[in-house]
Design a protein around this motif. Structure first.
Motif, short mmCIF file in Angstrom:
data_model
loop_
_atom_site.label_atom_id
_atom_site.label_comp_id
_atom_site.label_asym_id
_atom_site.label_seq_id
_atom_site.Cartn_x
_atom_site.Cartn_y
_atom_site.Cartn_z
N GLU A 1 31.24 48.81 51.54
CA GLU A 1 30.94 48.12 52.79
C GLU A 1 29.86 47.07 52.64
OE1 GLU A 1 31.05 51.36 52.38
OE2 GLU A 1 32.83 51.98 53.52
N THR B 1 29.38 44.94 50.46
CA THR B 1 29.84 43.66 49.95
C THR B 1 30.33 42.74 51.06
OG1 THR B 1 32.11 44.46 49.56
CG2 THR B 1 30.53 44.66 47.74
N ASN B 2 30.57 43.30 52.26
CA ASN B 2 30.99 42.46 53.39
C ASN B 2 29.95 41.38 53.66
OD1 ASN B 2 33.30 43.96 53.83
ND2 ASN B 2 32.37 45.31 55.34
N ARG C 1 28.30 51.09 47.47
CA ARG C 1 29.07 51.20 48.70
C ARG C 1 29.88 49.93 48.90
NH1 ARG C 1 26.58 50.92 53.20
NH2 ARG C 1 24.52 50.29 52.44
N SER D 1 29.69 46.10 44.13
CA SER D 1 28.66 46.89 44.81
C SER D 1 27.87 47.73 43.82
CB SER D 1 29.29 47.78 45.89
OG SER D 1 30.02 48.86 45.32
N ARG E 1 27.95 52.54 63.97
CA ARG E 1 27.79 52.07 62.60
C ARG E 1 28.15 50.59 62.53
NH1 ARG E 1 30.76 54.68 57.26
NH2 ARG E 1 29.60 53.52 55.69
N ARG F 1 35.42 44.80 45.09
CA ARG F 1 34.24 45.06 45.93
C ARG F 1 33.47 46.28 45.44
NH1 ARG F 1 34.17 42.45 51.07
NH2 ARG F 1 35.91 40.99 51.26
N VAL G 1 29.36 46.99 61.20
CA VAL G 1 30.30 46.37 60.26
C VAL G 1 29.98 44.88 60.31
CG1 VAL G 1 32.68 45.92 59.68
CG2 VAL G 1 32.05 48.11 60.70
N ARG H 1 38.21 37.75 58.46
CA ARG H 1 38.37 39.16 58.10
C ARG H 1 39.81 39.62 58.28
NH1 ARG H 1 35.82 44.37 61.28
NH2 ARG H 1 36.39 45.95 59.76
N ARG I 1 39.66 45.78 47.10
CA ARG I 1 38.79 46.94 47.19
C ARG I 1 38.18 47.28 45.83
NH1 ARG I 1 37.20 51.03 50.22
NH2 ARG I 1 36.79 53.04 49.24
#
Length: 312
Positions: free
Chosen positions: A305, A307-308, A303, A296, A115, A292, A117, A266, A289
């Motif tokens: 994630e 927004t990364n 999700r 999102s 997955r 984000r 990242v 990060r 969090r």
């Protein structure tokens, strides 16, 4: 038993593209991307002796996915999302070709694709200066689209299909706008109308001559082509406006700059956020969090994630 997918003896890459064009219910860019990725798979399969869609098996696609992952690990591919997206494209074409009888190949469990990242190291948001310059160089209608994208975090298609007159009424009454047309997967969502939102919508209504931002008696496809041609001449693209939206919203929600904008890596972003806000790292992590997740949802992803890629 021989199978026939209704595309005769065409070259496999062409046959897949025809099926996508006929049966896939998605936008132009999605069809193009799937077609390109299917073409890559077809070329790889041909080297394996597979020249017909009827001979494509799940086992072959698993082998293909594993090869893509090896290419990524070896540094032959720049995008970490490639293996998953390319396998998904093959699944899409084969499902369309077999009327959903195809056994889906799972990129993770079947191919061992990790997955992704994705944390960007480059700020992709359009600066306010670039935004204002672009607005002066393009047509009034496209200038309004850019403002809508930046103010509400809209995708290009969403900004085109928005009805500013109705959105303005909703914004004044409820403080948000509801997006329906052009959203990814047809999912409805609401986006807050901030202080600049009313002005953006009012400007858009001044050029609106139909039920959306698309000129009356003009198709979306033609309008899209016209807008992209204008953007190319102005040396801009549209998605950076959406990036800018996320940065503004992160600042509004947290009181701190987006990590990518501040230059926080990060590993250090939570510690830096805690110092910036004068709170504990535990509190900073929760603040980050929550922001984000909210962003999102406003982007239509739901999700954290995702927004990364926007915030770092």
């Amino acid at each position: 038993m021989s199978r026939n997918y209704g595309i005769g003896s065409r070259v496999m890459s062409d046959a897949g593209q025809i099926i996508v064009n006929r049966k896939f219910h998605g936008g132009y860019q999605s069809k193009y991307d799937i077609g390109q990725r299917w073409g890559y798979f077809s070329k790889w399969a041909r080297e394996k002796g597979i020249k017909k869609m009827e001979d494509v098996t799940p086992a072959l696609v698993v082998e293909y996915g594993q090869q893509l992952q090896r290419e990524l690990d070896a540094g032959d591919r720049k995008s970490s999302s490639a293996p998953k997206n390319y396998v998904s494209a093959v699944n899409t074409v084969m499902k369309l070709a077999t009327n959903n009888e195809w056994q889906t190949v799972r990129p993770g469990k079947d191919c061992g694709i990790q997955r992704r990242v994705y944390i960007p190291v480059e700020n992709k948001a359009m600066t306010q200066a670039t935004h204002q310059t672009a607005q002066r160089e393009v047509s009034e209608r496209l200038s309004c689209l850019l403002e809508l994208q930046r103010t509400f975090g809209l995708r290009f298609k969403e900004s085109c299909l928005l009805n500013p007159k109705l959105a303005l009424k909703e914004a004044v009454k409820h403080g948000h706008i509801t997006l329906k047309a052009g959203t990814k997967g047809g999912k409805r969502r609401t986006v807050p109308c901030r202080s600049t939102g009313i002005l953006a919508l009012q400007s858009a209504t001044s050029v609106q001559d139909g039920r959306s931002m698309i000129p009356k008696n003009m198709s979306y496809g033609d309008f899209r082509g016209e807008c992209y041609a204008e953007a190319k001449l102005a040396e801009i693209s549209f998605h950076p406006e959406r990036h800018a939206y996320t940065h503004e919203r992160y600042m509004e929600i947290t009181g701190a700059p987006a990590p990518i904008e501040a230059g926080w890596s990060r590993k250090e972003r939570i510690a830096n956020l805690a110092n910036h806000l004068n709170v504990s790292e535990i509190e900073a992590k929760e603040i980050d969090r929550a922001a984000r997740l909210q962003i999102s949802i406003e982007l239509g992803h739901n999700r954290v994630e995702i927004t990364n890629a926007y915030l770092g």
